[in-house]
Design a protein around this motif. Structure first.
Motif, PDB file in Angstrom:
ATOM      1  N   ASP A 168      18.827 -16.428 -27.942  1.00  0.00           N
ATOM      2  CA  ASP A 168      19.635 -16.181 -26.627  1.00  0.00           C
ATOM      3  C   ASP A 168      18.770 -15.679 -25.722  1.00  0.00           C
ATOM      4  O   ASP A 168      18.945 -14.618 -25.030  1.00  0.00           O
ATOM      5  CB  ASP A 168      20.609 -15.136 -26.813  1.00  0.00           C
ATOM      6  CG  ASP A 168      21.777 -15.116 -26.068  1.00  0.00           C
ATOM      7  OD1 ASP A 168      21.865 -15.840 -25.132  1.00  0.00           O
ATOM      8  OD2 ASP A 168      22.173 -14.008 -25.653  1.00  0.00           O
ATOM      9  N   ASN A 407      14.920 -10.330 -36.793  1.00  0.00           N
ATOM     10  CA  ASN A 407      16.006  -9.940 -36.230  1.00  0.00           C
ATOM     11  C   ASN A 407      17.290 -11.006 -36.681  1.00  0.00           C
ATOM     12  O   ASN A 407      17.161 -12.312 -36.608  1.00  0.00           O
ATOM     13  CB  ASN A 407      15.881 -10.012 -34.541  1.00  0.00           C
ATOM     14  CG  ASN A 407      17.318  -9.666 -33.961  1.00  0.00           C
ATOM     15  OD1 ASN A 407      17.951  -8.605 -34.021  1.00  0.00           O
ATOM     16  ND2 ASN A 407      17.751 -10.657 -33.432  1.00  0.00           N
ATOM     17  N   GLU A 408      18.458 -10.551 -36.975  1.00  0.00           N
ATOM     18  CA  GLU A 408      19.646 -11.134 -37.427  1.00  0.00           C
ATOM     19  C   GLU A 408      19.268 -12.772 -37.910  1.00  0.00           C
ATOM     20  O   GLU A 408      19.628 -13.611 -37.435  1.00  0.00           O
ATOM     21  CB  GLU A 408      20.158 -11.675 -36.005  1.00  0.00           C
ATOM     22  CG  GLU A 408      20.623 -10.246 -35.369  1.00  0.00           C
ATOM     23  CD  GLU A 408      21.607 -10.874 -34.157  1.00  0.00           C
ATOM     24  OE1 GLU A 408      21.979 -11.893 -33.971  1.00  0.00           O
ATOM     25  OE2 GLU A 408      22.388  -9.725 -33.508  1.00  0.00           O
ATOM     26  N   ASN A 466      23.644  -4.978 -35.427  1.00  0.00           N
ATOM     27  CA  ASN A 466      23.821  -5.471 -34.061  1.00  0.00           C
ATOM     28  C   ASN A 466      25.394  -5.796 -34.133  1.00  0.00           C
ATOM     29  O   ASN A 466      25.627  -6.801 -35.025  1.00  0.00           O
ATOM     30  CB  ASN A 466      23.111  -6.768 -33.923  1.00  0.00           C
ATOM     31  CG  ASN A 466      21.595  -6.674 -33.698  1.00  0.00           C
ATOM     32  OD1 ASN A 466      21.316  -5.210 -33.643  1.00  0.00           O
ATOM     33  ND2 ASN A 466      20.852  -7.514 -33.690  1.00  0.00           N
ATOM     34  N   TYR A 468      29.296  -6.459 -32.141  1.00  0.00           N
ATOM     35  CA  TYR A 468      30.044  -6.462 -30.747  1.00  0.00           C
ATOM     36  C   TYR A 468      31.485  -6.861 -30.844  1.00  0.00           C
ATOM     37  O   TYR A 468      32.113  -7.542 -30.281  1.00  0.00           O
ATOM     38  CB  TYR A 468      29.376  -8.199 -30.381  1.00  0.00           C
ATOM     39  CG  TYR A 468      28.054  -7.939 -29.724  1.00  0.00           C
ATOM     40  CD1 TYR A 468      27.759  -7.736 -28.455  1.00  0.00           C
ATOM     41  CD2 TYR A 468      26.994  -8.275 -30.681  1.00  0.00           C
ATOM     42  CE1 TYR A 468      26.375  -7.433 -27.969  1.00  0.00           C
ATOM     43  CE2 TYR A 468      25.755  -7.984 -30.316  1.00  0.00           C
ATOM     44  CZ  TYR A 468      25.238  -7.960 -29.046  1.00  0.00           C
ATOM     45  OH  TYR A 468      24.092  -7.823 -28.417  1.00  0.00           O
ATOM     46  N   TRP A 549      22.527  -3.039 -26.091  1.00  0.00           N
ATOM     47  CA  TRP A 549      22.307  -4.547 -25.567  1.00  0.00           C
ATOM     48  C   TRP A 549      22.779  -4.839 -24.134  1.00  0.00           C
ATOM     49  O   TRP A 549      23.885  -4.719 -24.128  1.00  0.00           O
ATOM     50  CB  TRP A 549      22.683  -5.295 -26.490  1.00  0.00           C
ATOM     51  CG  TRP A 549      22.009  -6.727 -26.362  1.00  0.00           C
ATOM     52  CD1 TRP A 549      22.627  -7.856 -25.745  1.00  0.00           C
ATOM     53  CD2 TRP A 549      20.514  -7.155 -26.689  1.00  0.00           C
ATOM     54  NE1 TRP A 549      21.545  -8.966 -25.848  1.00  0.00           N
ATOM     55  CE2 TRP A 549      20.507  -8.458 -26.269  1.00  0.00           C
ATOM     56  CE3 TRP A 549      19.618  -6.192 -27.156  1.00  0.00           C
ATOM     57  CZ2 TRP A 549      19.346  -9.212 -26.542  1.00  0.00           C
ATOM     58  CZ3 TRP A 549      18.434  -7.054 -27.508  1.00  0.00           C
ATOM     59  CH2 TRP A 549      18.237  -8.452 -27.009  1.00  0.00           C
ATOM     60  N   ARG A 562      27.201 -18.367 -20.972  1.00  0.00           N
ATOM     61  CA  ARG A 562      26.264 -17.821 -20.143  1.00  0.00           C
ATOM     62  C   ARG A 562      26.363 -18.200 -18.719  1.00  0.00           C
ATOM     63  O   ARG A 562      26.302 -19.435 -18.339  1.00  0.00           O
ATOM     64  CB  ARG A 562      24.833 -17.950 -20.747  1.00  0.00           C
ATOM     65  CG  ARG A 562      24.620 -17.663 -22.066  1.00  0.00           C
ATOM     66  CD  ARG A 562      24.423 -15.909 -22.265  1.00  0.00           C
ATOM     67  NE  ARG A 562      24.351 -15.357 -23.438  1.00  0.00           N
ATOM     68  CZ  ARG A 562      25.357 -14.628 -24.156  1.00  0.00           C
ATOM     69  NH1 ARG A 562      26.431 -14.732 -23.889  1.00  0.00           N
ATOM     70  NH2 ARG A 562      25.016 -14.476 -25.292  1.00  0.00           N
ATOM     71  N   ASN A 566      22.337 -13.755 -19.538  1.00  0.00           N
ATOM     72  CA  ASN A 566      22.973 -12.810 -20.397  1.00  0.00           C
ATOM     73  C   ASN A 566      22.968 -11.708 -19.471  1.00  0.00           C
ATOM     74  O   ASN A 566      22.363 -11.077 -19.123  1.00  0.00           O
ATOM     75  CB  ASN A 566      22.226 -12.610 -21.762  1.00  0.00           C
ATOM     76  CG  ASN A 566      23.173 -11.816 -22.535  1.00  0.00           C
ATOM     77  OD1 ASN A 566      23.831 -10.627 -22.058  1.00  0.00           O
ATOM     78  ND2 ASN A 566      23.241 -12.192 -23.812  1.00  0.00           N
ATOM     79  N   LYS A 568      24.457  -8.705 -20.151  1.00  0.00           N
ATOM     80  CA  LYS A 568      24.796  -7.420 -20.913  1.00  0.00           C
ATOM     81  C   LYS A 568      23.772  -6.091 -20.382  1.00  0.00           C
ATOM     82  O   LYS A 568      23.947  -5.003 -20.929  1.00  0.00           O
ATOM     83  CB  LYS A 568      24.624  -7.679 -22.473  1.00  0.00           C
ATOM     84  CG  LYS A 568      25.846  -8.651 -22.955  1.00  0.00           C
ATOM     85  CD  LYS A 568      26.068  -8.539 -24.447  1.00  0.00           C
ATOM     86  CE  LYS A 568      27.000  -9.552 -24.987  1.00  0.00           C
ATOM     87  NZ  LYS A 568      26.438 -10.812 -24.787  1.00  0.00           N
TER      88      LYS A 568
HETATM   89  C1  GCB Z   1      22.807 -10.885 -30.542  1.00  0.00           C
HETATM   90  C2  GCB Z   1      21.074 -11.235 -30.503  1.00  0.00           C
HETATM   91  C3  GCB Z   1      20.565 -11.090 -29.200  1.00  0.00           C
HETATM   92  C4  GCB Z   1      21.738 -11.920 -27.917  1.00  0.00           C
HETATM   93  C5  GCB Z   1      23.024 -11.038 -28.089  1.00  0.00           C
HETATM   94  C6  GCB Z   1      24.198 -11.498 -27.189  1.00  0.00           C
HETATM   95  O1  GCB Z   1      23.176 -10.405 -31.478  1.00  0.00           O
HETATM   96  O2  GCB Z   1      20.411 -10.443 -31.053  1.00  0.00           O
HETATM   97  O3  GCB Z   1      19.367 -11.802 -28.881  1.00  0.00           O
HETATM   98  O4  GCB Z   1      21.253 -12.068 -26.855  1.00  0.00           O
HETATM   99  O5  GCB Z   1      23.392 -10.793 -29.501  1.00  0.00           O
HETATM  100  O6  GCB Z   1      24.276 -11.037 -26.191  1.00  0.00           O
HETATM  101  O7  GCB Z   1      24.856 -12.204 -27.849  1.00  0.00           O
END
Ligand code: GCB
Length: 593
Positions: A168, A407-408, A466, A468, A549, A562, A566, A568
């Motif tokens: 992303d 990562n992830e 991580n 959300y 984030w 998007r 992004n 965030k």
């Molecule tokens: C995640 C990823 C990151 C993304 C974020 C998102 O888990 O590690 O690269 O940008 O979520 O905003 O979806």
């Protein structure tokens, strides 16, 4: 790998500037020998990504080959010793020619590499430097790539992005960090590794390994300089690897309040005369996990900060020093003490500055969203090579407190990942990373989709989550989000009995959008979401940190979820604060301990 420096033994030419540039969509450049004469169609600034810089030329989404060429007069100063070409990063692979002769190639972005070009260079003459860069990725590379066809074959049509990417963040291509030609004497210091260890409260052990390209010297002199004192000692030469140990009494420790840096000056001597010298800064500090705590110099520390990106309009991923200075002032302003180099190693300038400013760094490599249906032996090998190169570059930085060798993984939720293959993979990565540096904890951020049985938990000294809830899950419903977040954190803490950092939590936020009820995308929603998460995370005895984030909005590949970027970020892409910035500043103004 040592940073470059100029002194009476070492010279350096900075090749940053405007280069000739040509796109090679058909990949005919090598057959047509463009390395002899490029017939440039365009110009490009180095460092900098081509995408936004050359948007008007149709390069925004370009994936493929491009060529860079530049003439450079090499002065007489470079007449003796060795000459190297150093590229701090070319994303993601490149080939180099000098005066029409092939010199070498490099695979893998985000880290420096160099070639000995002594025999290719004409001193006192104009030289022609040509670099072909390619930004294609595949399942063997780190990061892994994906194509539009893959999306179709895997029936993931709704997941397709343009340009195609498994991650992303925008796949900016180009020579994104500086290029130099530099020289060393014939016999020179190639590498230095400094290990520091606190012994009790009053002394520190230093182990210095110095690598020399030759055995043709007699002595090596070390000077360790703090504000007022110089500690000097000498070792007898004629070996490639000189290992030295010493104890410093009452060391001045590197910490957040006073990130004290010692200076080490190393001089090679032959018949009592200096033949090379290298000086560098280093810090004495101790980092360890004890029970549920992260200890810096034996005192508990709680990480507050962000996952970041190297990203800015027009520069793309190009090194941008004013931005670097600005971001550190904003980190201090908001009362953050740390960041993660999500999702790749940043330019070393970021680490030099973090050393200087007392900011802690989780240093990550671009093994982001590994798809275990696609990994091969070659992926694993490239992954290990990346870790090796990262640790070679960053080992001596006191700011680096943890390695994140991924990562992830398994964001696609592949079942076979849990049948031992994931465990085997991460076991190898963990052991390999530890074999290169056992002084720093390792963490591999887990995504919710990979679940609570993700093998990365077993191979992380610190668990990174991580999450959300309140965004991708339970959108708009913060009450449920916090309940789910708490119960998952408790479950993982119980199951693995390791400290936890929440390395990602955040909401996309359009600056200027407001609401009095919980509405996604508004500034109030982001602010409340972050406040609730921080409150929850900080209330748990097993947590050692929270990284929001993201620090700032950043460009992503195109996808319906998007809006160019992004969103965030707590700051906009150009670093204006959103409401949440003030919320965090307030929360983080109160010390955790
Ligand atoms: C995640 C990823 C990151 C993304 C974020 C998102 O888990 O590690 O690269 O940008 O979520 O905003 O979806």
């Amino acid at each position: 790998m040592l940073n470059l420096q100029v002194n009476s033994f070492r010279k350096k030419n900075n090749l940053c500037g405007i280069w000739n540039f040509r796109i090679d969509q058909e990949k005919i450049g090598e057959a047509e020998k463009w390395y002899n004469l490029l017939k440039p169609e365009l110009d490009i600034a180095v460092p900098g990504s081509w995408n936004e810089q050359l948007e008007a030329e149709g390069l925004m989404n370009y994936i493929g080959d491009v060529w860079y060429q530049k003439e450079l007069f090499i002065t007489n100063e470079f007449n003796e010793g060795n000459i190297f070409l150093r590229i701090d990063s070319a994303d993601y692979s490149c080939k180099v020619w000098i005066n029409g002769e092939y010199v070498g190639e490099n695979h893998g972005g985000f880290l420096p590499f160099e070639f000995d070009i002594t025999r290719y260079i004409f001193v006192n003459k104009i030289n022609l430097i040509t670099i072909k860069v390619n930004n294609e990725l595949n399942c063997n590379t780190i990061p892994q790539g994906i194509t539009a066809e893959d999306y179709e074959i895997e029936n993931r049509i709704r997941e397709e992005t343009y340009p195609p990417a498994r991650f992303d963040f925008f796949p900016f291509g180009g020579i994104n960090r500086p290029i130099y030609i530099y020289s060393t004497p014939q016999e020179f210091i190639k590498d230095v590794k400094i290990q520091t260890k606190l012994i009790g409260d009053t002394s520190a052990k230093l182990i210095i390994d110095t690598n020399i390209n030759s055995t043709n010297f007699d002595q090596i002199k070390y000077e360790i300089i703090d504000d007022n004192n110089v500690l000097e000692f000498t070792e007898i030469g004629n070996t490639h690897l000189v290992k030295s140990q010493l104890t410093i009494q009452n060391p001045k420790l590197w910490n957040l309040e006073n990130p004290f840096l010692y200076k080490l000056v190393i001089t090679l001597l032959k018949k009592d005369l200096p033949i090379d010298q290298y000086s560098m800064n280093f810090g004495i500090r101790d980092i360890k996990i004890e029970g549920n705590k992260l200890l810096l110099n034996n005192k508990p520390i709680f990480l507050r900060g962000f996952g970041k990106h190297e990203d800015f309009p027009i520069f793309g991923k190009g090194l941008n020093l004013p931005l670097l200075v600005k971001d550190f002032t904003l980190l201090k302003w908001i009362n953050a003490n740390s960041f993660r180099t999500s999702h790749y190693p940043y330019a070393e300038e970021w680490l030099d500055y973090a050393d200087k400013k007392g900011i802690l760094v989780i240093d990550e490599i671009p093994a982001v969203s590994l798809d275990f249906r696609k990994t091969t032996d070659q992926t694993l090998q490239n992954h290990k090579n990346f870790i090796k190169k990262l640790i070679d570059r960053d080992y001596n930085h006191p700011c680096v407190i943890m390695w994140a060798p991924g990562n992830e993984p398994n964001i696609v939720g592949e079942e076979s990942y849990y049948n031992g293959s994931g465990e085997k993979y991460w076991n190898e990565i963990y052991d390999y990373t530890k074999s290169l540096d056992d002084s720093r904890p390792i963490t591999i951020p887990n995504c919710q989709r990979a679940g609570v049985d993700d093998p990365v938990f077993k191979f992380s000294d610190v668990i990174s989550l991580n999450r959300y809830y309140g965004w991708y899950e339970n959108p708009g419903n913060l009450d449920t989000a916090i309940i789910r977040m708490e119960s998952e954190m408790d479950l993982i803490a119980n199951k693995y009995q390791k400290p936890i950092i929440v390395t990602e939590f955040g909401t996309d936020t359009v600056p200027g959008l407001h609401s009095i009820s919980d509405q996604m995308f508004t500034e109030e929603y982001q602010s409340k979401f972050l406040e609730l998460y921080c409150k929850l995370i900080e209330s748990k005895s097993y947590t050692i940190g929270e990284h929001v984030w993201n620090f700032a909005d950043f460009k992503t590949p195109q996808h319906f979820r998007r809006v160019v970027n992004n969103l965030k970020g707590v700051f906009t892409r150009t670093r204006d604060p959103k409401q949440a910035a003030y919320t965090l500043k307030k929360i983080w103004s109160v010390s955790k301990f």
